[in-house]
Design a protein around this motif. Structure first.
Motif, PDB file in Angstrom:
ATOM      1  N   UNK B  32       0.820  -1.211   0.000  1.00 40.60           N
ATOM      2  CA  UNK B  32       0.000   0.000   0.000  1.00 40.60           C
ATOM      3  C   UNK B  32       0.858   1.266   0.000  1.00 40.60           C
ATOM      4  N   UNK B  39      -8.273  11.960   2.123  1.00 37.66           N
ATOM      5  CA  UNK B  39      -8.861  11.722   3.425  1.00 37.66           C
ATOM      6  C   UNK B  39      -8.980  13.061   4.146  1.00 37.66           C
ATOM      7  N   UNK B  42      -7.911  16.078   2.074  1.00 40.63           N
ATOM      8  CA  UNK B  42      -6.552  16.364   1.600  1.00 40.63           C
ATOM      9  C   UNK B  42      -5.865  15.068   1.202  1.00 40.63           C
ATOM     10  N   UNK B  44      -3.380  11.987   1.232  1.00 41.37           N
ATOM     11  CA  UNK B  44      -2.979  11.185   2.382  1.00 41.37           C
ATOM     12  C   UNK B  44      -2.249   9.945   1.897  1.00 41.37           C
ATOM     13  N   UNK B  45      -1.059   9.724   2.392  1.00 41.02           N
ATOM     14  CA  UNK B  45      -0.323   8.529   1.975  1.00 41.02           C
ATOM     15  C   UNK B  45       1.138   8.627   2.392  1.00 41.02           C
ATOM     16  N   UNK B  46       1.847   7.529   2.277  1.00 38.40           N
ATOM     17  CA  UNK B  46       3.246   7.505   2.714  1.00 38.40           C
ATOM     18  C   UNK B  46       4.106   8.458   1.892  1.00 38.40           C
ATOM     19  N   UNK B  49       3.707  11.839   3.110  1.00 42.99           N
ATOM     20  CA  UNK B  49       4.431  11.982   4.377  1.00 42.99           C
ATOM     21  C   UNK B  49       5.903  12.290   4.149  1.00 42.99           C
ATOM     22  N   UNK B  52       6.197  15.773   3.072  1.00 43.49           N
ATOM     23  CA  UNK B  52       5.801  16.731   4.101  1.00 43.49           C
ATOM     24  C   UNK B  52       6.852  16.816   5.209  1.00 43.49           C
ATOM     25  N   UNK B 294      11.363   6.844   6.869  1.00 44.93           N
ATOM     26  CA  UNK B 294      10.051   6.217   6.658  1.00 44.93           C
ATOM     27  C   UNK B 294      10.205   4.716   6.460  1.00 44.93           C
TER      28      UNK B 294
END
Lengths: 328, 349
Positions: B32, B39, B42, B44-46, B49, B52, B294
Motif C-alpha cells: 500500500x 482523506x 486532503x 494522504x499517503x506515505x 508523508x 511533508x 520512513x
C-alpha cells in the motif's frame, strides 16, 4: 573567596553552553558566601532538556530556599564530564552533601570515591548508577520506571478485560538506550504478556519529542491496518501522535485509545478533552523529599537505600482537579 | 545504448537510482506504500508523508548547498530552526486572539527577520572577520541553542492558533502547504542562481576565492549573502517544524538537522571543498534521507539497529557515487569493459 573565584572559573569554562543555566546558578549563588551553620548542598543537574526537567530544577531550588539549605547548583548540559567537574568542585568547596542526577549509568566510581574520602555523603536523584560498590552513595531518590510501565499495562488490561478479539498496540519508545525507555518498555511488556490477545504490532523510538512522535505515528497509521491502542513512553510523543491520528481522520481517545507517562500540563489538558485516556505520573517535584533527605544524611541519620517519589495516575476526573495547579 | 550511457553518466543518476530503489523496497514490503488517497479533504499517503516531513530538511539543505558551494559550512542551522520556532510561538502565544491573521503574520515576520539577522552574523564572522566557517558558525550553534531555551524558558510553548498551524500542517487545494513552500523555495532559488550569473559567481568563489577576487568578483559580499540565505531557509524550516506540532521546543527542535542537511548536500553531488553545486541533487539527497526514516518505520526495523541500517544505506549510496569505486568494481566483474573516463566526483563521508 578563592573557592568562589574558582567556581566562577568552572562556570565560564563549561562555557557558552550554560546560557540558560547561568540564570539559575546566579540565583543560588546569592546565598552569601559560606553561610554559618546552614547545610550546603551541591547539586549537579543533567541539563534542561525538557519541561519535566525544568520543573525538577525549579522544585529543587524552591524547596532548598524554604528549607534554609544553601544550594550550589550546576547544569551539565547532558555531558558526564561536566557533571564530574561540578562534583569535584563541590568536594573542593567542602559542601555538606552532594546530590546529582547522573547523565549516564556508568563511569562514576572515581569521582564518587573522592567524595567518599572527603566524607561527603552523596544522594542520587531521578536516575540510578550502575556500580558494584553500593557504599559510594547513601541513597537513591526517584521514580521506578518499570513500575510506571506496569501501571500503564495494568490500566490497559483492565480497560480491555472483556474485549473479545485481539488488541493491536503500537508503542512510541523514548530515546533508545535511556533508562526510562528501557524500563517503561519492560514494565509494560511484562504485564500485557499475561494475555496473548494483547499484541504490540509496531514499536519505534520517538526520541521523547512531539515532532518525532507525530512523524512515527503517521507512518504507523499507514503501515498498520488496525491500531486499537497507543502506548507512549512520554506525554510529548503522545501529543504529537494525537495530531497524526486526527490528520488521518480518526478520533484520538475513541478510535485509538492512548495511554502515556509523565503527567505534564498539556497532556492533562488532552486527558480532560478526551484525547488521551490515561496518564501515569512521573513526578519531577522531588525537591521537598530531597531536602528532607539532605537534612537527615548530614545529621548522620540512617536512610533507606532506595526511596521512591510519590506518584499517582490520572483518569479524566483526576486530571480535571489536578489541572489548575499543574505548574509544568 | 548511447542515451543509456549518458543517463548513467549524469551526476544525479546514482542518488536518484538509490532513491527509487529505496522506494521500491518499501513497495515490496508494504504494497500500500504508493497508495495516495483523499482523506479529510486532503492528500494522504506515505509518499505525501515523505514530502511533508522532508520539506524542512529540503529547505535547510538548499541554504546549506550555497554555503558549501562557496567552500564554507553552516553548523548553526539547527539552532536557527529552534530560535525561529521559539520566537514565533512565543509571539503567537502572547496574542490576545491566537487566530488573528495579522498577529500570525507579525510572528512570522519577526522570526524571519531574526533568522536573517543570525545568518548575517554568521556571514559577518566568516566573510569580513575571516573566521573559519566551521568555527564561526559553531558559536551560534552552541549559543543559539541556549538562546532558544531562554526564549522558551526551558518549557515547550504550546499554541492553539489555526493560521500558524497552517504553515506546516495546513493544505492548499488538498496539497500540504509545507510541500508547496519547499517547492517554491527550490523553484525561486534555482531560477535566481541559474538564470543570472549568481550561480556561476558562487561556483567561482568556491572553486578559487583568490582568483575570482582578482577577476573582480565581489567574493566577500557573495559569501556573506549565502549565509544570510542559509539563515533564511533555516528560519522558514523552523516555522514549519514548530507549526507542524503547534508548539516550540527549544531543546529538541532542529537538533542535528545540520548533519542531515550536510549529508543531503553531499549525496546530491556537491563537494564539501566548494565549487560546483546542484540544488536538484540536494533535494534528491534530502528526500533520500527522509525516505530512509520512513523505511525504518514501515519495515519495523528495531530502534537499536536503526542507526546501523541508515549508515549502511548511506555508505552504499556514497560508494556507488564514487567513480573510483565503480571503476574498481567494474574491472573486477567485467575485465573487458573499457574504463569510462568520468568527471571527478569526490565523496566525503
Amino acid at each position: 573567596m578563592l573557592n568562589r573565584k574558582w567556581a566562577a572559573g568552572v562556570v565560564v569554562g563549561v562555557g557558552a553552553l550554560l546560557l540558560s543555566a547561568c540564570g539559575s546558578s546566579s540565583g543560588s549563588g546569592s546565598g552569601s558566601g559560606s553561610g554559618g551553620g546552614a547545610i550546603s548542598l551541591g547539586f549537579a543537574q543533567v541539563g534542561a532538556e525538557s519541561g519535566w526537567r525544568t520543573a525538577n530544577t525549579k522544585s529543587i531550588q524552591d524547596s532548598a530556599k524554604s528549607a534554609g539549605i544553601e544550594l550550589k547548583f550546576s547544569d551539565a548540559q547532558q555531558k558526564q564530564e561536566n557533571q564530574i567537574k561540578a562534583i569535584r568542585s563541590y568536594i573542593q568547596q567542602k559542601v555538606k552533601v552532594i546530590a546529582f542526577s547522573p547523565v549516564v549509568e556508568s563511569g562514576w566510581d572515581t569521582v564518587l570515591k573522592e567524595a567518599k574520602t572527603a566524607n561527603i555523603p552523596v544522594v542520587l536523584t531521578d536516575r540510578a548508577i550502575d556500580s558494584p560498590d553500593k557504599t559510594l552513595y547513601k541513597t537513591f531518590l526517584g521514580s521506578d520506571f518499570v513500575k510506571e510501565g506496569q501501571k500503564a499495562g495494568q490500566w490497559l488490561t483492565k480497560e480491555y478485560a472483556s474485549a473479545p478479539g485481539d488488541v493491536n498496540i503500537v508503542e512510541l519508545q523514548g530515546t533508545t538506550g535511556s533508562a526510562p525507555a528501557n524500563d517503561r518498555k519492560k514494565g509494560f511488556g511484562d504485564v500485557i504478556a499475561a494475555d496473548p490477545k494483547f499484541k504490540i504490532v509496531a514499536s519505534q523510538t520517538g526520541d521523547f519529542t512531539r515532532a518525532k512522535g507525530k512523524e512515527v505515528m503517521e507512518a504507523f497509521l499507514k503501515s498498520q491496518s488496525k491500531i486499537d491502542v497507543l502506548y507512549a513512553h512520554n506525554d510529548d510523543m503522545a501529543l504529537g501522535a494525537i495530531e497524526a491520528i486526527e490528520g488521518a481522520g480518526k478520533v484520538p481517545g475513541k478510535d485509538i485509545k492512548i495511554v502515556s507517562v509523565d503527567g505534564v500540563h498539556d497532556a492533562l489538558q488532552a486527558l480532560v478533552d478526551g484525547k488521551i485516556n490515561h496518564v501515569v505520573e512521573c513526578n519531577p517535584l522531588l525537591g521537598p523529599q530531597l531536602m528532607d533527605l539532605v537534612k537527615k544524611v548530614s545529621a548522620g541519620q540512617d536512610v533507606p537505600a532506595r526511596i521512591e517519589t510519590t506518584e499517582t495516575e490520572f483518569d479524566q476526573a483526576a486530571a480535571k482537579t489536578a489541572l489548575p495547579q499543574r505548574q509544568y | 545504448m548511447n542515451t543509456y550511457a549518458r543517463l548513467v553518466k549524469h551526476r544525479l543518476f546514482w542518488p536518484a537510482a538509490a532513491l527509487v530503489l529505496l522506494l521500491l523496497g518499501n513497495f515490496v514490503a508494504s504494497p500500500r506504500f504508493f497508495a495516495v488517497q483523499f482523506r479529510e479533504g486532503h492528500l494522504y499517503g506515505s509518499l505525501i508523508d515523505i514530502l511533508r516531513f522532508g520539506a524542512p530538511l529540503i529547505l535547510v539543505a538548499l541554504g546549506m548547498t550555497l554555503v558549501i558551494a562557496t567552500g564554507g559550512i553552516d553548523l548553526s542551522v539547527g539552532s536557527v530552526v529552534a530560535i525561529s520556532g521559539a520566537v514565533a510561538c512565543l509571539w503567537v502565544s502572547r496574542l490576545g486572539d491566537q487566530n488573528s491573521l495579522g498577529g500570525t503574520l507579525g510572528a512570522v515576520g519577526i522570526a524571519i527577520a531574526l533568522s536573517l539577522l543570525l545568518g548575517a552574523c554568521n556571514g559577518f564572522l566568516v566573510s569580513v572577520l575571516g573566521v573559519q566557517p566551521i568555527v564561526g558558525t559553531l558559536i551560534l550553534m552552541v549559543a543559539g541553542r541556549g538562546l532558544a531555551q531562554l526564549i522558551t524558558d526551558g518549557q515547550i510553548i504550546t499554541i492553539t492558533g489555526t493560521h500558524y498551524r497552517d504553515i506546516g500542517g495546513g493544505f492548499v487545494a488538498t496539497v500540504p502547504l509545507s510541500i508547496l513552500i519547499a517547492l517554491a523555495a527550490f523553484g525561486i532559488s534555482s531560477l535566481a542562481v541559474r538564470k543570472s550569473a549568481l550561480g556561476m559567481l558562487i561556483e567561482a568563489v568556491g572553486g578559487n576565492p583568490e582568483a575570482s577576487r582578482l577577476a573582480g568578483v565581489a567574493s566577500r559580499r557573495l559569501i556573506w549573502l549565502t549565509y544570510v540565505f542559509c539563515g533564511l531557509c533555516a528560519g522558514v524550516a523552523g516555522l514549519m517544524i514548530s507549526s507542524n506540532v503547534s508548539s516550540a521546543d527549544g531543546n529538541n527542535a532542529g537538533l542535528w538537522i545540520e548533519l542531515d542537511a550536510i549529508l543531503a548536500v553531499v549525496i546530491g553531488g556537491t563537494r564539501l571543498t566548494g565549487g560546483r553545486f546542484s540544488f536538484g541533487g540536494t533535494v534528491i539527497g534530502a528526500l533520500l534521507i527522509q525516505t530512509l526514516s520512513t523505511t525504518v518505520y514501515t519495515l519495523g526495523i528495531p530502534p537499536e539497529t536503526t542507526l546501523l541500517f541508515k549508515a549502511v544505506v548511506v555508505l552504499a549510496v556514497c560508494l556507488v557515487q564514487s567513480p573510483q569505486f565503480r571503476r574498481k568494481f567494474a574491472r573486477r566483474s567485467r575485465r573487458s569493459v573499457p574504463v569510462v573516463k568520468d568527471e571527478k566526483v569526490e565523496v566525503t563521508l
